[in-house]
Design an enzyme around this catalytic site. Structure first.
Site, PDB file in Angstrom:
ATOM      1  N   ASP A  26     102.607 -48.704   5.996  1.00 57.00           N
ATOM      2  CA  ASP A  26     102.259 -48.398   4.612  1.00 57.00           C
ATOM      3  C   ASP A  26     102.141 -46.879   4.538  1.00 57.00           C
ATOM      4  O   ASP A  26     101.174 -46.295   5.009  1.00 57.00           O
ATOM      5  CB  ASP A  26     100.927 -49.081   4.259  1.00 57.00           C
ATOM      6  CG  ASP A  26     100.368 -48.633   2.901  1.00 57.00           C
ATOM      7  OD1 ASP A  26     101.037 -47.844   2.200  1.00 57.00           O
ATOM      8  OD2 ASP A  26      99.253 -49.068   2.555  1.00 57.00           O
ATOM      9  N   LYS A  89     103.868 -37.711  -0.784  1.00 57.59           N
ATOM     10  CA  LYS A  89     104.610 -38.845  -1.333  1.00 57.59           C
ATOM     11  C   LYS A  89     104.990 -38.613  -2.797  1.00 57.59           C
ATOM     12  O   LYS A  89     106.012 -39.099  -3.271  1.00 57.59           O
ATOM     13  CB  LYS A  89     103.755 -40.104  -1.215  1.00 57.59           C
ATOM     14  CG  LYS A  89     104.450 -41.403  -1.585  1.00 57.59           C
ATOM     15  CD  LYS A  89     103.528 -42.562  -1.299  1.00 57.59           C
ATOM     16  CE  LYS A  89     104.137 -43.898  -1.682  1.00 57.59           C
ATOM     17  NZ  LYS A  89     103.203 -44.997  -1.368  1.00 57.59           N
ATOM     18  N   GLU A 189     105.642 -52.279  -2.165  1.00 59.53           N
ATOM     19  CA  GLU A 189     104.235 -52.483  -1.804  1.00 59.53           C
ATOM     20  C   GLU A 189     103.680 -53.810  -2.351  1.00 59.53           C
ATOM     21  O   GLU A 189     103.024 -54.545  -1.598  1.00 59.53           O
ATOM     22  CB  GLU A 189     103.398 -51.290  -2.281  1.00 59.53           C
ATOM     23  CG  GLU A 189     103.680 -50.047  -1.435  1.00 59.53           C
ATOM     24  CD  GLU A 189     103.272 -48.732  -2.092  1.00 59.53           C
ATOM     25  OE1 GLU A 189     102.560 -48.765  -3.112  1.00 59.53           O
ATOM     26  OE2 GLU A 189     103.666 -47.670  -1.574  1.00 59.53           O
ATOM     27  N   ASP A 213      97.080 -52.680  -8.068  1.00 61.65           N
ATOM     28  CA  ASP A 213      96.832 -51.715  -6.991  1.00 61.65           C
ATOM     29  C   ASP A 213      96.175 -50.459  -7.561  1.00 61.65           C
ATOM     30  O   ASP A 213      96.817 -49.663  -8.256  1.00 61.65           O
ATOM     31  CB  ASP A 213      98.177 -51.370  -6.318  1.00 61.65           C
ATOM     32  CG  ASP A 213      98.028 -50.371  -5.165  1.00 61.65           C
ATOM     33  OD1 ASP A 213      96.950 -49.753  -5.025  1.00 61.65           O
ATOM     34  OD2 ASP A 213      99.006 -50.194  -4.412  1.00 61.65           O
TER      35      ASP A 213
HETATM   36  P1  ADP Z   1      95.723 -44.627  -2.056  1.00 56.80           P
HETATM   37  O1  ADP Z   1      96.394 -45.887  -2.501  1.00 56.80           O
HETATM   38  O2  ADP Z   1      95.770 -43.547  -3.103  1.00 56.80           O
HETATM   39  O3  ADP Z   1      96.209 -44.180  -0.717  1.00 56.80           O
HETATM   40  P2  ADP Z   1      93.292 -46.060  -1.243  1.00 56.80           P
HETATM   41  O4  ADP Z   1      93.853 -47.396  -1.512  1.00 56.80           O
HETATM   42  O5  ADP Z   1      93.030 -45.687   0.170  1.00 56.80           O
HETATM   43  O6  ADP Z   1      94.137 -44.910  -1.942  1.00 56.80           O
HETATM   44  O7  ADP Z   1      91.920 -45.959  -2.103  1.00 56.80           O
HETATM   45  C1  ADP Z   1      91.060 -44.864  -2.037  1.00 56.80           C
HETATM   46  C2  ADP Z   1      90.033 -44.964  -3.156  1.00 56.80           C
HETATM   47  O8  ADP Z   1      89.223 -46.126  -2.996  1.00 56.80           O
HETATM   48  C3  ADP Z   1      89.072 -43.776  -3.212  1.00 56.80           C
HETATM   49  O9  ADP Z   1      88.952 -43.302  -4.548  1.00 56.80           O
HETATM   50  C4  ADP Z   1      87.745 -44.410  -2.754  1.00 56.80           C
HETATM   51  O10 ADP Z   1      86.617 -43.750  -3.328  1.00 56.80           O
HETATM   52  C5  ADP Z   1      87.888 -45.799  -3.309  1.00 56.80           C
HETATM   53  N1  ADP Z   1      86.947 -46.754  -2.695  1.00 56.80           N
HETATM   54  C6  ADP Z   1      86.813 -47.060  -1.386  1.00 56.80           C
HETATM   55  N2  ADP Z   1      85.827 -47.973  -1.210  1.00 56.80           N
HETATM   56  C7  ADP Z   1      85.319 -48.242  -2.441  1.00 56.80           C
HETATM   57  C8  ADP Z   1      84.276 -49.102  -2.926  1.00 56.80           C
HETATM   58  N3  ADP Z   1      83.557 -49.865  -2.118  1.00 56.80           N
HETATM   59  N4  ADP Z   1      84.044 -49.117  -4.259  1.00 56.80           N
HETATM   60  C9  ADP Z   1      84.762 -48.360  -5.090  1.00 56.80           C
HETATM   61  N5  ADP Z   1      85.729 -47.532  -4.704  1.00 56.80           N
HETATM   62  C10 ADP Z   1      86.031 -47.472  -3.391  1.00 56.80           C
HETATM   63 MG    MG Z   2      97.726 -47.413  -1.666  1.00 62.55          MG
END
Ligand code: ADP
Ligand code: MG
Length: 628
Positions: A26, A89, A189, A213
């Site tokens: 991913d 990206k 995805e 997502d």
């Molecule tokens: P991306 O798809 O952009 O790579 P991610 O899927 O890794 O990002 O998501 C990251 C986001 O998820 C961040 O904004 C983080 O603060 C949020 N996040 C992580 N855990 C929690 C939670 N328990 N509650 C709310 N938001 C969360």
């Molecule tokens: Mg992601």
């Protein structure tokens, strides 16, 4: 057809020794992950310390020119923002015009070449393409996986957003190749997330699924129709600038509005950073608790209740629900027809998100898997299917090698990527590179190398009698169709004049499986030199175009330019010519950049608006002389 190759020895493996593990990757905007199948179950691979699953998609260029990735790179973000690159990206397969708005918000330098070439990033004296940078992330993930399983990895499935276009997907493939990976397939995805939940693994299945997502900085909703193990994207909507970061920001703003004098204190960089950190902490804490409290400084306590938090979220989640409605409209289905809702992305842990989605879709979303991991896990499952390890899954017929045509400079432009399911059709538009060009030769090749000279020529034909037009004006549609028997039909049509020609080729005739495997292996072994050669050719072709345009520019703007200006442009032109001679890509790029930086304001001033300066569109090799 599966072609097992041994990257270490360079030999083609026998079926029986093909125990190679194919990884699922991913490659995310914020974070990237790698997963494999172990004892029949998909699992993500942690870093060496055994704690971190996510690898930040961040690169840091240390002063010695070494590239550092992941957590170590992320740490440099605050101290060295101009040497640290995140969210690469967002630049994949994009031209400068596509990323204009984004480029103002980055501390590193994104180059505007003044043409519709793909963007480059300047670091010290080097110019990098986004796929070269993504390759660094992939290399780190590859080595993480290799350390874990204790042997080399050579093959991968990589995921991309459903809305990625052909160019963005190709850039992702190129990144994989450069990282030493044979990219068996690029999958969407949402498709991967569905696979992770076991959806699409049964042959008699027929359902409609919504994949929601919400990550750190991007949001996507996709509606998929899954039938007999085949995934079709019915619609996809999203916002590449909406995510958990916005909620953090709003919490910060809310606290500022609650505490008089706080705003002034935030000119202190570290205090601002801490406040933002606490905002995210509050958000995550409130997914499981009712009230959050913390001290920003000794005398300043911050509070946030769940109710206040939900109020803050509302505005953003409303937007995502609107996007869901619009995706359903595009897919021409009603919300009742959705059979499953799947959650992906860290921000879907937020209970407010779950609550709103349950209301909207009228069902509880699937959230049993870790929303950060679902996509990578699904990629690993897809890899396992491609490896032929799932006997219950039908392996579809695929095109064993990429099919494409020769473009300017002898480069291979892939139209049907290898491993595409057949039958398959795909097309792209091209233009001419010479004024008044009447005939155009279209040469069709098969193979994975960047230069057609290293690939296998399948045939050629000529598109005749194009009415005379200035270079760059003709619109030539080239269409590939490969049928279930592997017969390839290539059609070329000039759209302004309806001139047409075609050829039919048996693509698999006269080539053995061993030869194919050899070609594949070579493409990975030569990935770096191929990429360098390709970059040099592209820079040279671009420079030659700009030089031609500059000559026109000098004539057209004779009246409005001062002697000093035209003198300066001529000098810069000479520099570019010298750089071309020297065959130094970075020198050519920097020469072009100087020329463009200097000429752009003059062009603007004379209301020329760069029209003559930018030659639009990829052009084909001018292999037949223009007839005047
Ligand atoms: P991306 O798809 O952009 O790579 P991610 O899927 O890794 O990002 O998501 C990251 C986001 O998820 C961040 O904004 C983080 O603060 C949020 N996040 C992580 N855990 C929690 C939670 N328990 N509650 C709310 N938001 C969360
Ligand atoms: Mg992601």
């Amino acid at each position: 057809m599966k072609i097992p190759i041994d990257i270490k020895t360079g030999s083609v493996k026998k079926e029986s020794e093909n125990k190679d593990i194919i990884v699922g990757i991913d490659l995310g905007t914020t974070n990237s992950l790698v997963a494999i199948i172990e004892n029949d179950f998909p699992r993500v691979i942690k870093d060496e310390s055994g704690t971190e699953v996510l690898m930040p998609s961040v690169l840091f260029f240390d002063p010695e020119g070494k590239i550092i990735t992941g957590q170590e790179a992320k740490k440099q973000l605050t101290d060295y923002p101009s040497r640290t690159i995140k969210s690469v990206k967002r630049l994949m397969g994009k031209s400068y015009a596509d990323v204009k708005d984004f480029s103002t918000s980055t501390a590193y330098e994104i180059i505007d070449s003044g043409t519709d070439q793909l963007v480059k990033i300047k670091m010290d004296e080097n110019f990098y393409t986004p796929f070269e940078l993504s390759a660094e992330i992939l290399k780190s993930l590859k080595s993480r996986a290799e350390k874990y399983i204790g042997s080399k990895i050579s093959r991968a499935v990589i995921t991309v957003p459903a809305y990625f276009n052909d160019t963005q997907r190709q850039a992702t493939r190129d990144a994989g190749k450069l990282a030493g990976l044979d990219v068996l397939r690029i999958i969407n995805e949402p498709t991967a997330a569905s696979l992770a939940y076991g959806i699409g693994l049964k042959m008699d299945e027929n359902e409609i699924v919504a994949v929601y997502d919400l990550g750190g900085g991007t949001f996507d909703i996709s509606v998929l129709h899954i039938e007999n193990g085949i995934f079709e994207v019915l619609s996809t909507k999203g916002d590449t600038d909406l995510g958990g970061d916005d909620i953090d920001n709003d919490i910060l703003q809310y606290w500022i509005s609650q505490h008089a004098g706080l705003s002034e204190k935030l000119s202190d960089f570290y205090l601002y950073g801490k406040l933002l950190y606490l905002a995210e902490e509050a958000k995550i804490y409130l997914s499981q608790h009712e009230n959050y409290a913390a001290f920003l400084t000794e005398d300043l306590q911050l509070n946030l209740s769940k109710t206040e938090f939900f109020d803050i979220c509302k505005k953003w989640i409303d937007k995502t629900i609107n996007a869901c409605e619009s995706a359903l409209r595009d897919a021409k289905i009603s919300v009742k027809e959705i059979q499953k809702v799947i959650l992906v992305g860290g921000s879907t842990r937020n209970p407010y998100v779950k609550q709103r989605l349950s209301e909207f879709f009228g069902m509880t979303p699937h959230d049993a898997l870790n929303p950060d991991e679902a996509v990578a896990l699904g990629a690993a499952i897809q890899a396992d299917i491609l490896a032929g390890n799932r006997k219950d899954m039908l392996l579809l017929d695929v095109a064993p090698l990429s099919l494409g045509i020769e473009t300017v400079g002898g480069l291979m432009d892939v139209i049907i990527p290898r491993n595409s399911k057949i039958p398959h059709k795909a097309g792209r538009q091209y233009t001419t590179s010479v004024d008044g060009q009447k005939n155009l030769k279209i040469s069709v090749y098969q193979g994975e190398r960047d230069l057609v000279a290293n690939n296998r020529k399948l045939g050629e034909f000529i598109l005749k009698d194009i009415p005379p037009m200035p270079a760059g004006l003709p619109k030539i549609d080239i269409h590939f169709l490969i049928d279930a028997d592997g017969i390839l039909t290539v059609k070329a049509k000039e759209l302004r004049s309806d001139t047409e020609a075609r050829i039919e080729i048996n693509a698999s005739f006269g080539i053995s499986e061993e030869k194919m495997a050899e070609m594949l292996l070579e493409s990975i072994q030569h990935a770096k030199e191929d990429a360098d050669q390709k970059a040099l050719i592209e820079a040279t072709v671009e420079a030659q175009n700009v030089l031609l345009a500059t000559d026109k520019f000098l004539i057209q703007n004779k009246e409005t330019m001062t002697t000093t200006e035209s003198q300066k442009i001529k000098e810069m032109k000479a520099d570019v010519e010298k750089a071309i001679q020297s065959k130094n890509k970075n020198l050519i790029e920097s020469g072009l950049k100087s020329l463009n930086d200097f000429a752009a304001p003059i062009a603007q001033r004379s209301m020329d608006h760069l029209i003559s300066f930018s030659l639009k569109g990829k052009s084909l090799e001018n292999s037949s002389e223009p007839e005047h």
